[in-house]
Scaffold this motif. Structure first.
Motif: not given
Length: 768
Positions: A454-455, A518-522, A526-527
């Motif tokens: 998110e941030m 981690k953001v790319k996968t999960g 957002d990514y």
């Protein structure tokens, strides 16, 4: 020699006997705040002795034009000053036409003041003999409401003791105030409007430049021997001041009392056109409740805070008083209600340092707020930095960085750097690392990963970009180096390769890369959004990796330690024990040139890295570095003793850990650094909490569980504290040879105690 006039007491700060030379120090120590406003413990009545009048409103500041001897490109144009706000507490008092003034009275007896931390009020009482021999007893009590944070209340009473007396109360509002801390002796406020009616008297003023508006208001009520009375008033006013005058002939042993309700409503929280209306609403609420009920509500509000935040210590009153004073002041300064606000180094107790946010918040304060309040409070502190990311990028651009690199300010009110000492503004860049570390610390403690996509990730990318650009390749070292910095030890400026700075720079890059993946996968949506905003490419990430994997760290083979910076061993290796006591503190006795050439360390530097990244190093390595660096440390920063206390406890050196704890917990009460008259050290007070919870309690997060390795100083019989961890509350009680754990919640949880995993069941105390 440290001051020792504060009387030891478990729940109160108490001073007995009037000494003029103590007034400014006590004005700091007895300060009040409620998260939205605060004030030094100035006398309500006139005082012509040495004093530092100060009232402050959270979030309101003034951009004082920078004053430097030689302007350099990149200097901030202004230093944001915490504003001394209009004074609403003032009450001129006349006894038989003679002004009551403790600097001019014939004598002062039975003087006492008390800050009751358990209930959140400040009380002062004394007997004064006037020039005409009239003896009066004076008692005042005041508080700043936690429940109605725009409201303060005063009950001020005068009792003639040896003859009847004509007593005049003149309560006033004064907007013609000035800052003690100002570069150009400018006035920071301009009056707009004075209004007066039976319900509310107010002065509305506007800050110059920043254009904040504050309506300072008051309402007065009178009583004789607790029976309300009406007295015709005389009004005195000028462009920035209004007062009401009430006179009454008071019999011997009768008590004349003024109830004064006052405070601020501001354009931060209200439409400018409705400030007066908002003030009237607060007054109406206050009058409906009355002083006694408001005070009862104050007790209840503080009781709720203490239910969670209290730390108890048995067998050591000064240690108990110290920790409660620190917890009390932290809660007076920040309660987590408004994510536009933060924790200033002086809180509401003084003006030194300016600004409202330092790296202290992320490095020291967030653990306290995470564990003693709802995790949303800590999230608000992190959101504060996210909201300022654009400004951090602008700050970096002013220094020549590009491509979205972010440099968070050393000192700020609105996200823009406003500190004007080059060795801090340009060089104390390790502050950037504390922001990323706070995100890591929050994630580790709360398990709330949602903040990252998110941030947090955008902040981490901006910081990683900064470190990538700030490092330069050295063909001599065949490594990436970071030149021209000031580390946590501010007694070294413009050094090369401060170990702590290089280490946290490397870690920030690695931390950002880990969570990009981690953001790319999960969190693919957002990514995609974040990559769109940041324009981050795989090629850029590879450049980051190259810097991180090839970072240079100064090291001494001879001593087997990381060097604080290149050339540290070139300095004379004279430890603090060989430094004459009459030359301490060196920051008040030595020239800056002499300090910079000395080996003396203001606060934990290399050891700050060992504190943050404890899991990266063995206990043997910690011991080696502690034994090398602590003897050179003068602890002239308020942030120093707490880190050393925690590390001494880890090493089992409980006497040393206790000594450091006592110093950090009573830093202001005993005025170790001879500067309490300027205000309190609010942010370092969170370090006092850490000294007990992380040091003696040994609390950590390991294997995604709460872990404790309790220790207890021999000076204590027992101690206990609570921590709020992922929706449950765990209470730890430690005695010599005995540990108790109690879970408040609905579901059992597993914790680690001295390396062994155990299960806690709700409301069942486990004794080990």
């Amino acid at each position: 020699m440290n001051q020792n006039y504060i009387i030891p007491n478990q729940w109160s700060i108490i001073e007995e006997g009037f000494e003029a030379e103590r007034v400014r120090s006590s004005e700091s120590l007895f300060s009040l705040g409620n998260g939205a406003m605060g004030q030094r413990a100035n006398f309500e009545e006139n005082y012509t002795g040495e004093t530092f009048q100060g009232s402050y409103i959270a979030g309101i500041y003034y951009p004082d034009k920078t004053r430097v001897g030689w302007w350099k490109n990149g200097y901030p144009e202004y230093f944001a000053k915490v504003l001394n706000a209009p004074n609403w507490i003032g009450i001129h008092v006349e006894i038989n036409n003679e002004i009551l003034d403790l600097a001019t009275c014939k004598s002062i007896e039975n003087y006492r003041r008390e800050l009751n931390m358990k209930e959140g009020w400040y009380k002062r009482s004394f007997e004064a003999v006037m020039i005409d021999e009239t003896r009066v007893k004076v008692e005042s009590i005041r508080f700043l409401s936690l429940q109605i944070d725009e409201l303060g209340a005063i009950r001020y009473s005068v009792t003639p003791l040896n003859r009847e007396a004509k007593i005049t109360f003149i309560p006033y509002i004064d907007a013609g105030i000035e800052n003690e801390d100002t570069n150009w002796e400018e006035k920071f406020w301009e009056p707009i409007e004075i209004l007066d009616d039976e319900l509310c008297t107010s002065v509305t003023a506007r800050t110059l430049k920043t254009r904040f508006e504050a309506c300072t208001y008051m309402h007065n009520e009178l009583a004789i021997d607790s029976i309300p009375i009406n007295i015709d008033k005389t009004i005195h006013s000028k462009v920035d001041y209004i007062a009401h005058s009430y006179t009454h002939l008071v019999a011997v042993n009768s008590t004349f009392t003024l109830f004064k309700y006052g405070g601020y409503v501001t354009s931060l929280n209200h439409d400018r056109t409705t400030l007066r209306e908002a003030a009237e609403k607060v007054v109406s609420i206050a009058l409906e409740a009355g002083f006694d009920k408001l005070l009862a509500q104050q007790r209840e509000a503080w009781d709720a805070i203490w239910q969670m935040a209290d730390i108890t210590i048995e067998g050591d009153v000064k240690a108990q008083q110290g920790i409660r004073f620190n917890i009390f002041q932290l809660n007076q300064t920040y309660l987590g209600k408004d994510d536009r606000l933060n924790i200033g180094p002086k809180g509401f107790t003084g003006e030194k340092y300016g600004g409202s946010t330092y790296w202290d918040t992320e490095a020291y304060c967030i653990p306290f707020y995470m564990a003693t309040k709802d995790e949303k409070v800590a999230r608000s502190l992190l959101k504060y930095r996210y909201n300022h990311l654009e400004k951090a990028i602008e700050n970096a651009e002013k220094l020549g960085f590009t491509n979205g690199a972010a440099l968070y300010p050393m000192v700020t009110m609105n996200g823009e750097e406003c500190h004007n000492e080059w060795e801090i503004t340009f060089e104390e860049i390790h502050r950037n690392g504390a922001i990323s570390f706070a995100i890591f610390n929050y994630l580790r403690y709360t398990g709330d990963y949602s903040y990252i996509p998110e941030m947090g990730l955008e902040v981490m990318i901006g910081i990683a970009r900064f470190w990538h650009q700030r490092a330069s390749f050295s063909t001599f070292q065949n490594k990436y180096v970071i030149l021209g910095v000031t580390g946590p030890n501010e007694y070294e400026n413009n050094v090369n390769n401060n170990w702590y700075t290089n280490y946290i720079a490397q870690w920030c890059i690695q931390f950002a890369i880990e969570h990009i993946e981690k953001v790319k996968t999960g969190f693919p949506e957002d990514y995609s959004r974040i990559m769109g905003v940041t324009k981050l490419t795989e090629n850029e990430i590879q450049q980051w990796i190259k810097v991180a994997e090839n970072m240079y760290f100064p090291y001494s083979e001879k001593h087997g330690i990381f060097l604080q910076q290149d050339g540290f061993l070139d300095k004379p290796q004279i430890t603090v024990s060989d430094l004459p006591k009459e030359q301490r503190p060196i920051n008040q006795k030595w020239s800056w040139d002499r300090i910079l050439r000395s080996p003396y360390i203001k606060q934990a530097d290399v050891l700050q890295g060992f504190y943050f990244f404890e899991d990266h190093f063995s206990k043997d390595l910690l011991e080696r570095h502690f034994d090398f660096y602590e003897p050179f440390t003068v602890h002239e920063s308020s942030l120093s003793p707490c880190v050393h206390s925690i590390q001494a406890a880890i090493l089992g050196r409980m006497e040393q850990a206790y000594t450091f704890y006592l110093r950090t917990s009573r830093l202001d009460l005993d005025d170790y650094n001879k500067e309490v008259h300027e205000g309190l050290h609010i942010t370092s007070m969170a370090g006092t909490w850490m000294s007990i919870v992380e040091g003696f309690g040994g609390m950590r997060i390991k294997e995604d569980k709460m872990s404790f390795e309790p220790r207890i100083p021999m000076q204590w019989e027992a101690y206990s504290f609570k921590v709020n961890f992922r929706g449950v509350i765990v209470k730890l009680t430690v005695k010599h040879g005995k540990v108790k754990l109690l879970l408040e919640g609905n579901m059992p949880i597993n914790v680690i105690l001295n390396g062994e995993e155990i299960t806690l069941h709700p409301n069942k105390e486990l004794e080990c």
